[in-house]
Design an enzyme around this catalytic site. Structure first.
Site, mmCIF file in Angstrom:
data_model
loop_
_atom_site.group_PDB
_atom_site.id
_atom_site.type_symbol
_atom_site.label_atom_id
_atom_site.label_comp_id
_atom_site.label_asym_id
_atom_site.label_seq_id
_atom_site.Cartn_x
_atom_site.Cartn_y
_atom_site.Cartn_z
ATOM 1 C CB CYS A 114 -2.863 12.224 7.215
ATOM 2 S SG CYS A 114 -4.385 11.646 6.448
ATOM 3 N N GLY A 131 0.828 -1.210 0.000
ATOM 4 C CA GLY A 131 0.000 0.000 0.000
ATOM 5 C C GLY A 131 0.860 1.257 0.000
ATOM 6 C CE1 TYR A 132 -0.200 4.480 -4.133
ATOM 7 C CE2 TYR A 132 -2.124 5.695 -3.373
ATOM 8 C CZ TYR A 132 -1.389 5.150 -4.409
ATOM 9 O OH TYR A 132 -1.836 5.262 -5.694
ATOM 10 C CG ASN A 151 -0.953 12.322 2.299
ATOM 11 O OD1 ASN A 151 -0.193 13.003 1.608
ATOM 12 N ND2 ASN A 151 -1.573 11.254 1.830
HETATM 13 N N1 LIG Z 1 -2.837 7.115 2.835
HETATM 14 C C1 LIG Z 1 -2.627 7.994 3.796
HETATM 15 O O1 LIG Z 1 -2.364 9.164 3.543
HETATM 16 C C2 LIG Z 1 -2.699 7.579 5.232
HETATM 17 C C3 LIG Z 1 -2.289 8.479 6.203
HETATM 18 C C4 LIG Z 1 -2.362 8.123 7.540
HETATM 19 C C5 LIG Z 1 -2.843 6.860 7.890
HETATM 20 N N2 LIG Z 1 -3.258 6.006 6.926
HETATM 21 C C6 LIG Z 1 -3.747 4.695 7.344
HETATM 22 O O2 LIG Z 1 -2.724 3.755 7.085
HETATM 23 C C7 LIG Z 1 -3.312 2.501 6.700
HETATM 24 C C8 LIG Z 1 -2.762 2.122 5.331
HETATM 25 O O3 LIG Z 1 -3.135 3.160 4.430
HETATM 26 P P1 LIG Z 1 -2.752 3.115 2.892
HETATM 27 O O4 LIG Z 1 -3.132 4.412 2.324
HETATM 28 O O5 LIG Z 1 -1.375 2.618 2.716
HETATM 29 O O6 LIG Z 1 -3.758 1.996 2.371
HETATM 30 P P2 LIG Z 1 -3.666 1.154 1.025
HETATM 31 O O7 LIG Z 1 -2.829 1.909 0.050
HETATM 32 O O8 LIG Z 1 -5.044 0.803 0.665
HETATM 33 O O9 LIG Z 1 -2.849 -0.139 1.449
HETATM 34 C C9 LIG Z 1 -3.311 -1.067 2.395
HETATM 35 C C10 LIG Z 1 -2.638 -2.404 2.162
HETATM 36 O O10 LIG Z 1 -3.292 -3.353 3.000
HETATM 37 C C11 LIG Z 1 -3.522 -4.555 2.277
HETATM 38 N N3 LIG Z 1 -4.944 -4.889 2.378
HETATM 39 C C12 LIG Z 1 -5.964 -4.366 1.746
HETATM 40 N N4 LIG Z 1 -7.132 -4.909 2.127
HETATM 41 C C13 LIG Z 1 -6.822 -5.806 3.033
HETATM 42 C C14 LIG Z 1 -7.581 -6.687 3.804
HETATM 43 N N5 LIG Z 1 -8.907 -6.735 3.743
HETATM 44 N N6 LIG Z 1 -6.940 -7.482 4.636
HETATM 45 C C15 LIG Z 1 -5.598 -7.433 4.729
HETATM 46 N N7 LIG Z 1 -4.841 -6.608 4.014
HETATM 47 C C16 LIG Z 1 -5.442 -5.799 3.183
HETATM 48 C C17 LIG Z 1 -3.209 -4.332 0.842
HETATM 49 O O11 LIG Z 1 -2.094 -5.127 0.507
HETATM 50 P P3 LIG Z 1 -2.227 -6.600 -0.045
HETATM 51 O O12 LIG Z 1 -3.634 -6.811 -0.536
HETATM 52 O O13 LIG Z 1 -1.224 -6.683 -1.104
HETATM 53 O O14 LIG Z 1 -1.886 -7.457 1.143
HETATM 54 C C18 LIG Z 1 -2.777 -2.887 0.743
HETATM 55 O O15 LIG Z 1 -1.529 -2.786 0.126
HETATM 56 C C19 LIG Z 1 -4.829 2.722 6.693
HETATM 57 O O16 LIG Z 1 -5.375 2.255 7.884
HETATM 58 C C20 LIG Z 1 -4.961 4.230 6.581
HETATM 59 O O17 LIG Z 1 -6.153 4.709 7.143
HETATM 60 C C21 LIG Z 1 -3.184 6.321 5.603
#
Ligand SMILES: NC(=O)c1ccc[n+]([C@@H]2O[C@H](COP(=O)([O-])OP(=O)(O)OC[C@H]3O[C@@H](n4cnc5c(N)ncnc54)[C@H](OP(=O)(O)O)[C@@H]3O)[C@@H](O)[C@H]2O)c1
Length: 380
Positions: free
Chosen positions: A187, A50-51, A347
């Protein structure tokens, strides 16, 4: 650091031991292109495709105290890290391993969770052996169950929330030392809280503050959505969640703690901007007493904080994109009875992965800035 097949993974080491030989970079436990690992922390990232996971890998791969770095992904298992994160190709780094949080926890000194909201609470009970867990999701950020349920609904393991510290690293700093469970702030919440804390800490908040905030599209994660689709997002601007964004829960939790319950929360007015990265938050607060110099208040609150800079002019997002820095600027108005404080952060770094690594540094007694001092690119 032993190879995963040569014996039990080491227990968490003290900083000095790790520092003695921890400059060796990345290793892959699956035998795919490992580098020499020397000594250093064994670190695992769950949700590495993920990001936030990608930013964790970018930062941790070059961290001076990380000796072995593994990344887990379902969708990219068996593929190189650069298959999900093209910019990591220059690290010649690792291969994503199939998702197995419990196995990762058994062999890691530090486990970073970068999963969608709701997954950490399902996993935590099985991760009790992990010496240090740093969670970037919202599952364990809120200490008050009613507040949590009001914004997120039922929780599968709320009792475990007591073990977590809300890792607002630039405020907590040394008090994160020795923590074993850290919930990284959201964020929007990071930007708003960094703007609000100096006012709350000085007892200056007279009423519920409001915060007008914008985010870039990467805040919504790697899965495409209508609102992140380029034709919709690229030249557009819109508000969302005006009835109450979820990050209001953690902000309310903090404000209640900082003001002994006098201030119950913050109205968070969230907007989607035509950007990929960044959060820009502007807090507007009524003051309990006149304050003629908000800038001096901010500077005093963050004196000695390496990642918070109080600027002489309102911050611009491009200056912090890709970095772990927060830029602040404040003014007072209305005969000094109102404060306006603007905060700009990235973020994915200060708002997630960077703050997570800063929290790890503080928890383990490393220099707070280890692996995090890189500047951004400008213009971006
Ligand atoms: N994006 C932001 O700016 C940001 C900022 C602060 C906090 N966050 C938090 O950080 C966390 C990750 O954010 P992100 O933006 O990186 O999310 P993302 O890009 O959607 O990545 C999440 C990862 O989790 C895995 N995943 C997805 N669905 C899943 C499931 N049902 N069960 C297990 N694994 C699953 C996926 O990898 P695989 O399917 O390959 O395993 C995916 O690569 C979230 O909780 C988000 O709220 C995000």
């Amino acid at each position: 650091v032993p190879d995963r097949d040569s014996g039990p993974w080491p227990a968490a080491r003290g900083p000095q031991e790790a520092a003695d030989g921890g400059s060796s970079g990345v290793g892959s436990s699956s035998g795919h292109g490992p580098r020499a690992t020397g000594h250093g922390l064994a670190v695992a990232v769950i949700g590495g495709a993920g990001y936030v996971g990608g930013e964790l890998l970018r930062i941790l791969a070059l961290h001076p105290h990380v000796g072995r770095l593994r990344a887990f992904s379902e969708s990219h298992a068996g593929k190189s890290w650069s298959s999900a994160h093209p910019a990591l190709i220059h690290l010649d780094a690792g291969i994503f391993e199939p998702y197995d949080a419990a196995a990762a926890a058994d062999r890691a000194d530090v486990l970073f969770l970068a999963l969608p909201h709701g997954r950490s609470q399902q996993l935590m009970a099985g991760l009790e052996n992990a010496p240090l867990v740093v969670d970037t999701a919202a599952d364990f950020r809120v200490s008050d169950r009613a507040l949590y349920e009001e914004h997120y609904g039922a929780h599968a393991a709320f009792d475990l929330a007591r073990a977590f510290t809300y890792g607002l690293a630039d405020v907590l700093r040394g008090s994160l030392a020795g923590c074993h469970r850290i919930a990284v702030p959201g964020c929007f919440a990071t930007a708003a809280a960094l703007a609000l804390w100096p006012l709350a800490n000085a007892g200056l908040l007279a009423a519920t503050p409001s915060c007008f905030a914008i985010t870039g599209s990467s805040g919504a994660g790697v899965e495409p959505k209508r609102t992140t689709h380029h034709p919709v997002r690229g030249h557009n601007f819109f508000a969302y969640s005006l009835g109450g964004h979820r990050h209001e829960a953690e902000l309310a939790d903090r404000l209640r703690a900082w003001t002994a319950g006098a201030i119950a929360g913050c109205d968070l007015l969230t907007h989607s901007a035509p950007l990929v990265r960044g959060i820009h938050a502007t807090v507007h607060a009524r003051l309990a007493a006149p304050c003629s110099d908000i800038q001096a208040l901010l500077r005093a609150a963050y004196a000695g904080c390496p990642f918070v800079r109080v600027l002489d002019a309102p911050p611009e997002l491009a200056a912090v994109v890709g970095t772990n820095f927060a830029h602040l600027h404040g003014v007072s108005r209305d005969e000094r009875r109102t404060a306006i404080v603007a905060c700009a952060i990235d973020n994915l770094v200060k708002g997630a992965a960077g703050q997570a690594v800063q929290s790890m540094n503080l928890a383990l007694g490393f220099p707070e800035t280890a692996g995090l001092e890189f500047p951004g690119i400008y213009p971006c």
